[in-house]
Design a protein around this motif. Structure first.
Motif, PDB file in Angstrom:
ATOM      1  N   PRO A  54       0.797  -1.228   0.000  1.00 29.89           N
ATOM      2  CA  PRO A  54       0.000   0.000   0.000  1.00 29.89           C
ATOM      3  C   PRO A  54       0.832   1.282   0.000  1.00 29.89           C
ATOM      4  O   PRO A  54       0.454   2.263  -0.617  1.00 29.89           O
ATOM      5  N   VAL A 114      -8.349   6.596   4.126  1.00 33.74           N
ATOM      6  CA  VAL A 114      -7.753   6.723   2.799  1.00 33.74           C
ATOM      7  C   VAL A 114      -8.254   5.620   1.875  1.00 33.74           C
ATOM      8  O   VAL A 114      -8.667   4.554   2.318  1.00 33.74           O
ATOM      9  N   THR A 115      -8.208   5.927   0.619  1.00 38.70           N
ATOM     10  CA  THR A 115      -8.531   4.925  -0.382  1.00 38.70           C
ATOM     11  C   THR A 115      -7.232   4.291  -0.829  1.00 38.70           C
ATOM     12  O   THR A 115      -6.353   4.974  -1.340  1.00 38.70           O
ATOM     13  N   ILE A 116      -7.121   3.016  -0.609  1.00 38.43           N
ATOM     14  CA  ILE A 116      -5.892   2.322  -0.984  1.00 38.43           C
ATOM     15  C   ILE A 116      -6.110   1.657  -2.333  1.00 38.43           C
ATOM     16  O   ILE A 116      -6.933   0.752  -2.476  1.00 38.43           O
ATOM     17  N   SER A 117      -5.400   2.137  -3.317  1.00 40.14           N
ATOM     18  CA  SER A 117      -5.495   1.539  -4.654  1.00 40.14           C
ATOM     19  C   SER A 117      -4.616   0.301  -4.673  1.00 40.14           C
ATOM     20  O   SER A 117      -3.465   0.341  -4.267  1.00 40.14           O
ATOM     21  N   LEU A 139      -4.986   0.500 -13.004  1.00 40.07           N
ATOM     22  CA  LEU A 139      -6.285   0.961 -13.459  1.00 40.07           C
ATOM     23  C   LEU A 139      -6.679   0.325 -14.779  1.00 40.07           C
ATOM     24  O   LEU A 139      -5.844  -0.005 -15.595  1.00 40.07           O
ATOM     25  N   VAL A 195     -12.147   2.411 -20.781  1.00 42.03           N
ATOM     26  CA  VAL A 195     -13.197   3.391 -21.050  1.00 42.03           C
ATOM     27  C   VAL A 195     -12.559   4.753 -21.298  1.00 42.03           C
ATOM     28  O   VAL A 195     -11.601   5.129 -20.631  1.00 42.03           O
ATOM     29  N   VAL A 213     -12.703   7.690 -20.482  1.00 39.80           N
ATOM     30  CA  VAL A 213     -12.925   8.748 -19.501  1.00 39.80           C
ATOM     31  C   VAL A 213     -11.764   8.681 -18.522  1.00 39.80           C
ATOM     32  O   VAL A 213     -11.053   7.691 -18.471  1.00 39.80           O
ATOM     33  N   PRO A 214     -11.560   9.721 -17.735  1.00 42.37           N
ATOM     34  CA  PRO A 214     -10.402   9.691 -16.853  1.00 42.37           C
ATOM     35  C   PRO A 214     -10.423   8.498 -15.913  1.00 42.37           C
ATOM     36  O   PRO A 214     -11.459   7.891 -15.669  1.00 42.37           O
ATOM     37  N   ALA A 215      -9.279   8.232 -15.415  1.00 45.69           N
ATOM     38  CA  ALA A 215      -9.127   7.054 -14.564  1.00 45.69           C
ATOM     39  C   ALA A 215      -9.776   7.228 -13.212  1.00 45.69           C
ATOM     40  O   ALA A 215      -9.561   6.445 -12.304  1.00 45.69           O
ATOM     41  N   THR A 216     -10.571   8.251 -13.071  1.00 50.46           N
ATOM     42  CA  THR A 216     -11.336   8.418 -11.831  1.00 50.46           C
ATOM     43  C   THR A 216     -12.324   7.276 -11.673  1.00 50.46           C
ATOM     44  O   THR A 216     -13.003   7.173 -10.673  1.00 50.46           O
ATOM     45  N   LEU A 217     -12.398   6.432 -12.693  1.00 50.42           N
ATOM     46  CA  LEU A 217     -13.278   5.275 -12.617  1.00 50.42           C
ATOM     47  C   LEU A 217     -12.692   4.159 -11.788  1.00 50.42           C
ATOM     48  O   LEU A 217     -13.369   3.183 -11.536  1.00 50.42           O
ATOM     49  N   ALA A 218     -11.452   4.292 -11.440  1.00 45.06           N
ATOM     50  CA  ALA A 218     -10.723   3.206 -10.788  1.00 45.06           C
ATOM     51  C   ALA A 218     -11.613   2.319  -9.934  1.00 45.06           C
ATOM     52  O   ALA A 218     -12.048   2.726  -8.866  1.00 45.06           O
ATOM     53  N   PRO A 219     -11.915   1.129 -10.375  1.00 47.17           N
ATOM     54  CA  PRO A 219     -12.888   0.316  -9.674  1.00 47.17           C
ATOM     55  C   PRO A 219     -12.315  -0.439  -8.483  1.00 47.17           C
ATOM     56  O   PRO A 219     -13.031  -0.829  -7.600  1.00 47.17           O
ATOM     57  N   HIS A 246     -10.510  -0.300  -5.473  1.00 45.62           N
ATOM     58  CA  HIS A 246      -9.924   0.390  -4.348  1.00 45.62           C
ATOM     59  C   HIS A 246     -10.792   0.132  -3.121  1.00 45.62           C
ATOM     60  O   HIS A 246     -11.935  -0.254  -3.237  1.00 45.62           O
ATOM     61  N   GLN A 289     -20.379   0.759 -13.773  1.00 46.88           N
ATOM     62  CA  GLN A 289     -20.268   1.838 -12.785  1.00 46.88           C
ATOM     63  C   GLN A 289     -21.184   3.005 -13.163  1.00 46.88           C
ATOM     64  O   GLN A 289     -21.581   3.135 -14.307  1.00 46.88           O
ATOM     65  N   LEU A 325      -5.334   7.807  -9.622  1.00 41.47           N
ATOM     66  CA  LEU A 325      -6.396   8.580 -10.270  1.00 41.47           C
ATOM     67  C   LEU A 325      -5.875   9.372 -11.469  1.00 41.47           C
ATOM     68  O   LEU A 325      -6.628  10.064 -12.140  1.00 41.47           O
TER      69      LEU A 325
END
Lengths: 309, 263
Positions: A49, A122-125, A129, A133, A135-141, A143, B62, B223
């Motif tokens: 992490p 915190v969000t642990i990735s 990614l 899709v 679109v920005p990688a804010t989609l990161a599923p 985490h 999503q 991100l």
């Protein structure tokens, strides 16, 4: 048995190894230890992490309640004290139930901070990614939102996950390796243990992964839960009914604890293949066995022929 | 669950100003017809969403809502609980007000009180993540409680003003009283920062001595936030860096921290 997994990180591999050694110390058998503990595998900086080298440790206890005491004690005494370490839950996705509760870790240890402790959610990735899709990688599923406690210590902060997950698991999977003498048998067994170390979801909690004092369930003495496995003791040949074949004078046992039946079964197979290969290199004989002691050891049976199938 | 793209088409007068109904978690459960029938307040009247936006819906695992070419809408993502909201343009005031989860990504600029409290609320955002590629106006992170806000550009007055907790990440220099009256929480500067005088300097701490902060940076990297995408960090050496630390605000309970990344 119940299991918990910790991910421990430190500034470099040296301190990771020290942390692992200390935390897993005196963790061979629940007959006399508070938990059975061992290294599952060492982790690269990319896998942890916080981007530092780490290690995955597994702990096994008779009940979740045993782990609730053993794990925080070990973390508090062996990891919080160890320079640069941080501790994370290795099974964050396990759903907590009455049967598999979460164990408070940082939630208990934080009080060492004497009011100066801080928490950080915190969000642990955990994995790369998915960029499928447009679109920005804010989609990161992949985490998970986790709460970490930051306890001030003299070299900075001891970071510790608030709680860790538990899982129903299996302890006491065993493999007996019989050889012609002590040196050769030890060599064969080490080959098996080294191979098993590459398997996930399992540990071999005994010294170097090997048990010389294999035990049977029960004893002639009422105070003893377990006693020496006399059927495999070479010095008792002729005195008790032996299971040692002619020409075999040494037996070592590998005890395997795992998170699932399939993980133990796979590890046994890998171990036997490696030991057999080593026996061929040394041009020596080898015999494998395993014990369930009339079902007294538990409901799981690992029949070697089926394991090797 | 779906990816919904709303492209603003109207020169309706007065124009839409409140975007609080444009949320991925609520619209994501609807089909195209239902989305277009959602009534939005415009001036003293309400109009169907379909009159103001072209709607495009595709199935997805999503909930993602993309808003294009819209005027600066206020309260975008207010009280949002999950999903991803992407604003291709600028956002108005009160972005992500009292949100509890999900991700908001603004590709342009934000307004006042990013992540602050929503109407009638005494707390700002209580979870989730807000990423802003451009600049914001005053009081970003006002009363925020949890989650994190990352702002690549400049900030107005006192980012992190009266923060309760959470993490605010600033990508550009900041001298406008960051963290004034903050109680808990962390303000991270990836550039330069000058906290108020009520913050006590705490010296330089090795990055490896504060792993929780590395996890925050790692999340930003995951991100693909622009500042980090510009190879701001040599990831393999991230733990070789250090933090300049200030603690404060002594005007309150003094449990907050301001950290400045040092190379």
């Amino acid at each position: 048995m119940w299991a918990a997994r910790l991910i421990v990180t430190a500034i470099d591999e040296h301190w990771v190894r020290i942390a692992a050694t200390e935390t897993c110390g005196y963790g061979t058998s629940v007959i006399g230890c508070d938990a059975e503990a061992g290294v599952e595998r060492f982790l690269s900086a990319e896998e942890t992490p916080d981007g530092r080298p780490g290690v995955s440790l597994l702990f096994f206890g008779f009940k979740a309640e045993n782990l609730r005491k053993a794990v925080p004690n070990r973390v508090g005494q062996c990891l919080m004290t160890c320079p640069t370490t941080a501790v994370y839950d290795g099974m964050p996705d396990v759903v907590a139930t009455d049967e598999t509760p979460r164990i408070d870790l940082g939630k208990r240890l934080r009080f060492f901070g004497d009011g100066h402790q801080k928490s950080k959610q915190v969000t642990i990735s955990t994995v790369p990614l998915d960029a499928t899709v447009d679109v920005p990688a804010t989609l990161a599923p992949t985490h998970s939102l986790r709460r970490l406690w930051r306890i001030p210590v003299m070299d900075g902060e001891f970071t510790c996950e608030e709680s860790i997950g538990t899982l129903k698991a299996i302890g006491g999977g065993n493999l007996l390796i019989c050889g012609i003498d002590q040196r050769t048998t030890l060599d064969l067994t080490r080959a098996a243990v080294d191979a098993i170390a590459s398997c996930g979801d399992v540990i071999t909690p005994f010294p170097g992964g090997i048990v010389r004092s294999g035990s049977k369930v029960g004893s002639r003495y009422k105070s003893m839960f377990a006693s020496t496995n006399d059927e495999y003791c070479p010095t008792l040949r002729g005195k008790v009914k032996t299971k040692l074949r002619d020409g075999f004078h040494c037996v070592y046992e590998i005890v395997i604890n795992g998170l699932s039946e399939s993980a133990i079964s796979h590890a046994m197979k890998i171990g036997m293949v490696a030991a057999h290969r080593r026996a061929e290199e040394l041009k020596t004989k080898i015999v494998f066995s395993a014990g369930n002691y009339g079902g007294k050891l538990g409901k799981f049976h690992f029949k070697l022929r089926e394991v090797m199938a | 669950m779906s990816i919904i793209t709303l492209t603003y088409k109207s020169n309706h007068s007065p124009s839409l100003s409140d975007g609080s109904l444009l949320r991925p978690d609520t619209l994501g459960a609807m089909d195209t017809l239902a989305i277009e029938a959602v009534m939005l307040s415009v001036g003293r009247t309400t109009v169907p969403l379909g009159e103001l936006f072209e709607t495009e819906c595709t199935a997805s695992p999503q909930n993602i809502l993309i808003i294009r070419h819209a005027p600066q809408l206020h309260r975008l993502g207010a009280q949002m609980a999950q999903g991803t909201l992407i604003i291709e343009g600028d956002a108005g005031d009160d972005l992500g007000a009292s949100m509890t989860g999900g991700i908001i990504h603004v590709k342009g600029n934000g307004g006042h009180r990013v992540g602050g409290p929503d109407v009638t609320s005494r707390r700002g955002m209580n979870g989730g993540e807000i990423l802003i590629d451009g600049n914001v106006l005053d009081f970003a992170g006002f009363l925020m409680r949890r989650g994190f806000i990352a702002i690549a550009g400049t900030t107005g007055k006192s980012p992190g003003y009266r923060m309760l907790a959470g993490t605010l990440i600033l990508g550009s220099p900041c001298v406008n009283q960051p963290g004034l009256e903050m109680q808990r929480g962390t303000i991270i500067s990836l550039s330069s920062i000058k906290p108020p005088v009520s913050f006590a300097p705490g010296g330089t701490i090795a990055a490896s001595a504060m792993p929780a902060m590395t996890i925050v940076l790692k999340r930003l990297r995951a991100l693909q936030w622009p500042r980090l995408a510009d190879a701001m960090f040599d990831w393999k050496k991230i733990n070789d860096g250090s933090w300049q630390l200030w603690s404060g605000d002594a005007l309150t309970i003094n449990k907050g921290e301001v950290l400045q990344w040092q190379y």
